[in-house]
Write a protein that holds these residues in place. Structure first.
Motif, PDB file in Angstrom:
ATOM      1  N   GLU A  71       0.828  -1.210   0.000  1.00 16.21           N
ATOM      2  CA  GLU A  71       0.000   0.000   0.000  1.00 16.21           C
ATOM      3  C   GLU A  71       0.859   1.257   0.000  1.00 16.21           C
ATOM      4  O   GLU A  71       0.608   2.197  -0.759  1.00 16.21           O
ATOM      5  CB  GLU A  71      -0.915   0.006   1.226  1.00 16.21           C
ATOM      6  N   TRP A  72       1.886   1.281   0.843  1.00 13.16           N
ATOM      7  CA  TRP A  72       2.731   2.471   0.942  1.00 13.16           C
ATOM      8  C   TRP A  72       3.468   2.733  -0.366  1.00 13.16           C
ATOM      9  O   TRP A  72       3.534   3.878  -0.828  1.00 13.16           O
ATOM     10  CB  TRP A  72       3.729   2.309   2.093  1.00 13.16           C
ATOM     11  N   CYS A  73       4.017   1.682  -0.968  1.00 15.49           N
ATOM     12  CA  CYS A  73       4.772   1.864  -2.209  1.00 15.49           C
ATOM     13  C   CYS A  73       3.856   2.218  -3.375  1.00 15.49           C
ATOM     14  O   CYS A  73       4.247   2.959  -4.282  1.00 15.49           O
ATOM     15  CB  CYS A  73       5.581   0.608  -2.529  1.00 15.49           C
ATOM     16  N   ARG A  74       2.639   1.701  -3.341  1.00 18.79           N
ATOM     17  CA  ARG A  74       1.672   2.065  -4.381  1.00 18.79           C
ATOM     18  C   ARG A  74       1.371   3.563  -4.322  1.00 18.79           C
ATOM     19  O   ARG A  74       1.288   4.240  -5.351  1.00 18.79           O
ATOM     20  CB  ARG A  74       0.388   1.251  -4.206  1.00 18.79           C
ATOM     21  N   LYS A  75       1.225   4.092  -3.117  1.00 21.12           N
ATOM     22  CA  LYS A  75       0.966   5.529  -2.974  1.00 21.12           C
ATOM     23  C   LYS A  75       2.153   6.361  -3.458  1.00 21.12           C
ATOM     24  O   LYS A  75       1.974   7.392  -4.116  1.00 21.12           O
ATOM     25  CB  LYS A  75       0.649   5.869  -1.516  1.00 21.12           C
ATOM     26  N   LEU A  76       3.372   5.925  -3.133  1.00 18.67           N
ATOM     27  CA  LEU A  76       4.543   6.653  -3.619  1.00 18.67           C
ATOM     28  C   LEU A  76       4.582   6.631  -5.139  1.00 18.67           C
ATOM     29  O   LEU A  76       4.882   7.650  -5.782  1.00 18.67           O
ATOM     30  CB  LEU A  76       5.826   6.049  -3.045  1.00 18.67           C
ATOM     31  N   SER A  77       4.263   5.481  -5.726  1.00 21.87           N
ATOM     32  CA  SER A  77       4.232   5.365  -7.183  1.00 21.87           C
ATOM     33  C   SER A  77       3.225   6.341  -7.784  1.00 21.87           C
ATOM     34  O   SER A  77       3.509   7.019  -8.786  1.00 21.87           O
ATOM     35  CB  SER A  77       3.876   3.927  -7.574  1.00 21.87           C
ATOM     36  N   GLN A  78       2.056   6.437  -7.167  1.00 21.87           N
ATOM     37  CA  GLN A  78       1.039   7.363  -7.661  1.00 21.87           C
ATOM     38  C   GLN A  78       1.490   8.813  -7.509  1.00 21.87           C
ATOM     39  O   GLN A  78       1.251   9.647  -8.390  1.00 21.87           O
ATOM     40  CB  GLN A  78      -0.275   7.133  -6.912  1.00 21.87           C
ATOM     41  N   ALA A  79       2.155   9.114  -6.400  1.00 19.17           N
ATOM     42  CA  ALA A  79       2.634  10.483  -6.176  1.00 19.17           C
ATOM     43  C   ALA A  79       3.627  10.898  -7.251  1.00 19.17           C
ATOM     44  O   ALA A  79       3.598  12.029  -7.758  1.00 19.17           O
ATOM     45  CB  ALA A  79       3.272  10.584  -4.791  1.00 19.17           C
ATOM     46  N   VAL A  80       4.509   9.973  -7.624  1.00 16.19           N
ATOM     47  CA  VAL A  80       5.530  10.264  -8.630  1.00 16.19           C
ATOM     48  C   VAL A  80       4.905  10.490 -10.008  1.00 16.19           C
ATOM     49  O   VAL A  80       5.473  11.204 -10.845  1.00 16.19           O
ATOM     50  CB  VAL A  80       6.562   9.109  -8.667  1.00 16.19           C
ATOM     51  N   LEU A  99      -3.442  14.081  -2.695  1.00 15.99           N
ATOM     52  CA  LEU A  99      -2.997  13.941  -1.309  1.00 15.99           C
ATOM     53  C   LEU A  99      -4.194  13.877  -0.357  1.00 15.99           C
ATOM     54  O   LEU A  99      -4.219  13.073   0.579  1.00 15.99           O
ATOM     55  CB  LEU A  99      -2.093  15.118  -0.918  1.00 15.99           C
ATOM     56  N   LYS A 100      -5.189  14.708  -0.612  1.00 16.68           N
ATOM     57  CA  LYS A 100      -6.378  14.729   0.249  1.00 16.68           C
ATOM     58  C   LYS A 100      -7.127  13.403   0.183  1.00 16.68           C
ATOM     59  O   LYS A 100      -7.646  12.913   1.199  1.00 16.68           O
ATOM     60  CB  LYS A 100      -7.289  15.882  -0.166  1.00 16.68           C
ATOM     61  N   GLU A 101      -7.181  12.802  -1.004  1.00 21.70           N
ATOM     62  CA  GLU A 101      -7.861  11.514  -1.161  1.00 21.70           C
ATOM     63  C   GLU A 101      -7.040  10.366  -0.566  1.00 21.70           C
ATOM     64  O   GLU A 101      -7.601   9.416  -0.008  1.00 21.70           O
ATOM     65  CB  GLU A 101      -8.111  11.240  -2.646  1.00 21.70           C
ATOM     66  N   LEU A 136       8.504  21.148  13.683  1.00 19.92           N
ATOM     67  CA  LEU A 136       8.101  21.368  12.293  1.00 19.92           C
ATOM     68  C   LEU A 136       8.785  20.340  11.394  1.00 19.92           C
ATOM     69  O   LEU A 136      10.015  20.223  11.389  1.00 19.92           O
ATOM     70  CB  LEU A 136       8.486  22.785  11.849  1.00 19.92           C
ATOM     71  N   LEU A 137       7.980  19.576  10.642  1.00 21.55           N
ATOM     72  CA  LEU A 137       8.498  18.618   9.660  1.00 21.55           C
ATOM     73  C   LEU A 137       8.222  19.165   8.262  1.00 21.55           C
ATOM     74  O   LEU A 137       7.100  19.594   7.973  1.00 21.55           O
ATOM     75  CB  LEU A 137       7.834  17.250   9.827  1.00 21.55           C
ATOM     76  N   CYS A 138       9.227  19.138   7.394  1.00 20.44           N
ATOM     77  CA  CYS A 138       9.116  19.809   6.095  1.00 20.44           C
ATOM     78  C   CYS A 138       9.434  18.872   4.926  1.00 20.44           C
ATOM     79  O   CYS A 138      10.172  17.895   5.071  1.00 20.44           O
ATOM     80  CB  CYS A 138      10.085  20.994   6.019  1.00 20.44           C
ATOM     81  N   ALA A 139       8.887  19.228   3.772  1.00 21.36           N
ATOM     82  CA  ALA A 139       9.209  18.584   2.495  1.00 21.36           C
ATOM     83  C   ALA A 139       8.692  19.519   1.403  1.00 21.36           C
ATOM     84  O   ALA A 139       8.147  20.585   1.701  1.00 21.36           O
ATOM     85  CB  ALA A 139       8.571  17.198   2.392  1.00 21.36           C
ATOM     86  N   LEU A 177       8.064  13.510   1.533  1.00 21.14           N
ATOM     87  CA  LEU A 177       6.727  14.071   1.748  1.00 21.14           C
ATOM     88  C   LEU A 177       5.706  12.977   2.050  1.00 21.14           C
ATOM     89  O   LEU A 177       4.967  13.051   3.042  1.00 21.14           O
ATOM     90  CB  LEU A 177       6.319  14.873   0.507  1.00 21.14           C
ATOM     91  N   CYS A 178       5.664  11.950   1.207  1.00 19.90           N
ATOM     92  CA  CYS A 178       4.706  10.862   1.430  1.00 19.90           C
ATOM     93  C   CYS A 178       5.062  10.065   2.679  1.00 19.90           C
ATOM     94  O   CYS A 178       4.173   9.535   3.354  1.00 19.90           O
ATOM     95  CB  CYS A 178       4.665   9.943   0.211  1.00 19.90           C
ATOM     96  N   GLY A 179       6.356   9.989   2.993  1.00 18.68           N
ATOM     97  CA  GLY A 179       6.768   9.292   4.205  1.00 18.68           C
ATOM     98  C   GLY A 179       6.214   9.955   5.454  1.00 18.68           C
ATOM     99  O   GLY A 179       5.737   9.286   6.380  1.00 18.68           O
ATOM    100  N   ILE A 180       6.261  11.293   5.492  1.00 16.08           N
ATOM    101  CA  ILE A 180       5.705  12.032   6.633  1.00 16.08           C
ATOM    102  C   ILE A 180       4.201  11.814   6.724  1.00 16.08           C
ATOM    103  O   ILE A 180       3.655  11.482   7.790  1.00 16.08           O
ATOM    104  CB  ILE A 180       6.021  13.535   6.499  1.00 16.08           C
TER     105      ILE A 180
END
Length: 501
Positions: A71-80, A99-101, A136-139, A177-180
């Protein structure tokens, strides 16, 4: 031969003094000093060698469940797959909607603060008010273009091949970003509440300076009077082979970043026909100016934090390099000379100049009236943009070349490695990745933290993703990628960090 002759002459004088009573005492004292210096050199080298032999460096990547990994890697793939090149507002808008979805709990339970522009600023409130300051966490959401690069994997499809996500932004910076967001989503699902207020700041134009993203977020932070116990942004990664040594992984924690300035050099000369050129044209004067700058680099300096970095990096070095590091600062000249071909390391010892954009004539047979170049400077702590401008003017004062400082961001402050912020990140690294050395360093490149300097004395720049040199070299280049195992370990790092707050 001259050196050998001088050496032989010195030896004759030295040995001849033994026939003289006072010369005997002088030479004896000199000999004792030399032996003491050699003994001290060897003792310091042996002492560091012993410490190196007892240094443990193990990289253990934690593994989530198979379902979480997929699931996590699928989301990263979609983000890219979103082509969020800096300035593409439509792509950024679509990415924000995704991101909201994809992280519904983050968007529904955290407070999304209003910021001008396309940046995102979240507040995760601590249920109980305490004495702990916020974190504060940033990306950043934007990526650099891919035009003119030869990709073997599509840059914006998020292809997953052999447990690796390929695409622009996989490492810089959607993995962070997706990791946070994934870590916060998981903790919210488990009913976790932080022990202090946590803010999440995601810029939209970090790759071009952050004026529309981080700068606007900074205005909101200032308006709210916030001061953070820790700011953690992207930065240096976790190296699987520090300095190329396979059995010495290390986490590089950026405790500072160099400043950046842009200078414009403009040479002027009378325009005319190229068939009747003067001895020096505008282009010629500009070329001479650039050559002078390249031939006269600024004096190298060893900052205390870099000496600390070298000492912690000693296990990855050979015997001769370790001996030089063990005997710093006495061996600084040897160190600077020995690292002059290591561009990444050498750049951390002085401010640098690089000629980038050139502009001149409009036709091959016309002498240009002006020729100009942009000079990119990276400013080491202790220097300023004004100081570099003064240096350039003194270097080129006899040439018909004007120098203008177009922009300047002076270097950041240096975070104390003994401070609570550094120790907090160090603890999360060790909990996540095992007995991994944490090495403080200076970032040669810039991040969004340049806009957040006034909000914290404890700023760390770290990509909590374990990568090889080959993976790191693909950042901003073709076939940028990130292994799924490295990414999921990064998610767990952020979970561990948030639990420590």
């Amino acid at each position: 031969m001259t050196f050998l002759n001088d050496l032989w002459a010195s030896f004759q004088i030295f040995s001849g003094n033994f026939t003289d009573h006072y010369g005997l005492w002088v030479n004896g004292a000199l000999l004792l000093l030399v032996l003491a210096a050699v003994g001290l050199f060897l003792w310091r080298s042996i002492r560091l060698g012993r410490r190196v032999r007892h240094t443990e460096a193990q990289l253990n990547l934690p593994e989530p469940s198979k379902k979480q990994n997929e699931e996590w890697c699928r989301k990263l793939s979609q983000a890219v797959s979103f082509p969020t090149v800096t300035g593409d507002k439509e792509a950024i808008s679509q990415f924000r909607s995704w991101l909201k979805e994809s992280f519904p709990l983050v968007f529904s339970r955290l407070r999304l603060l209003d910021c001008p522009g396309d940046g995102l600023l979240f507040q995760w409130r601590c249920p109980e008010k305490g004495k702990k300051g916020p974190v504060l966490l940033c990306a950043h959401m934007d990526v650099v273009p891919t035009e003119g690069q030869n990709w073997t994997h599509p840059p914006f499809e998020g292809e997953i091949k052999e447990e690796t996500v390929y695409g622009r932004g996989a490492l810089d910076c959607k993995g962070t970003l997706c990791g946070i967001l994934q870590a916060v989503e998981e903790l919210l699902q488990d009913g976790f509440a932080p022990g202090r207020d946590v803010y999440l700041a995601f810029g939209c134009d970090e790759e071009t300076g952050g004026k529309e993203g981080a700068a606007q977020i900074a205005k909101q932070l200032k308006m709210r009077g916030l001061h953070f116990d820790l700011i953690l942004d992207e930065g240096t990664p976790i190296s699987t082979a520090h300095l190329g040594k396979e059995n010495f992984p290390a986490a590089l924690l950026g405790v500072a970043e160099k400043g950046q300035a842009t200078f414009r050099l403009t040479a002027r000369q009378k325009a005319g026909h190229a068939a009747m050129p003067p001895q020096h044209t505008a282009a010629g004067y500009l070329s001479e100016a650039i050559c002078r700058i390249e031939a006269a680099p600024l004096h190298k300096r060893l900052l205390p934090v870099m000496q600390q970095c070298l000492l912690f990096s000693a296990p990855a070095m050979g015997s001769l390099q370790r001996a030089m590091v063990a005997n710093l600062p006495f061996t600084r000249p040897l160190l600077f000379r020995g690292t002059r071909h290591n561009l990444q390391l050498s750049a951390l010892f002085h401010s640098t100049f690089a000629a980038t954009c050139l502009e001149g004539g409009s036709a091959p047979n016309v002498l240009p009236e002006t020729a100009s170049a942009l000079l990119n400077a990276r400013i080491l702590q202790g220097d300023t943009g004004e100081k570099l401008l003064e240096y350039l003017r003194s270097l080129l004062d006899d040439l018909p070349v004007t120098i203008e400082m177009v922009s300047c961001q002076d270097p950041s402050a240096i975070t104390d490695t003994a401070g609570a912020g550094y120790q907090l990140v160090k603890g999360a690294v060790e909990e996540t990745f095992g007995r991994l050395p944490c090495i403080p360093t200076i970032m040669p490149a810039g991040t969004d933290t340049k806009h957040y300097q006034e909000f914290s004395d404890h700023i760390i720049r770290l990509i909590p993703l374990a990568v090889s040199d080959a993976t790191l070299s693909a950042v901003h280049g073709p076939d940028e990628h990130l292994s799924c195992r490295s990414y999921t370990a990064g998610v767990i790092f952020y979970e561990n960090l948030l639990k420590k707050l």
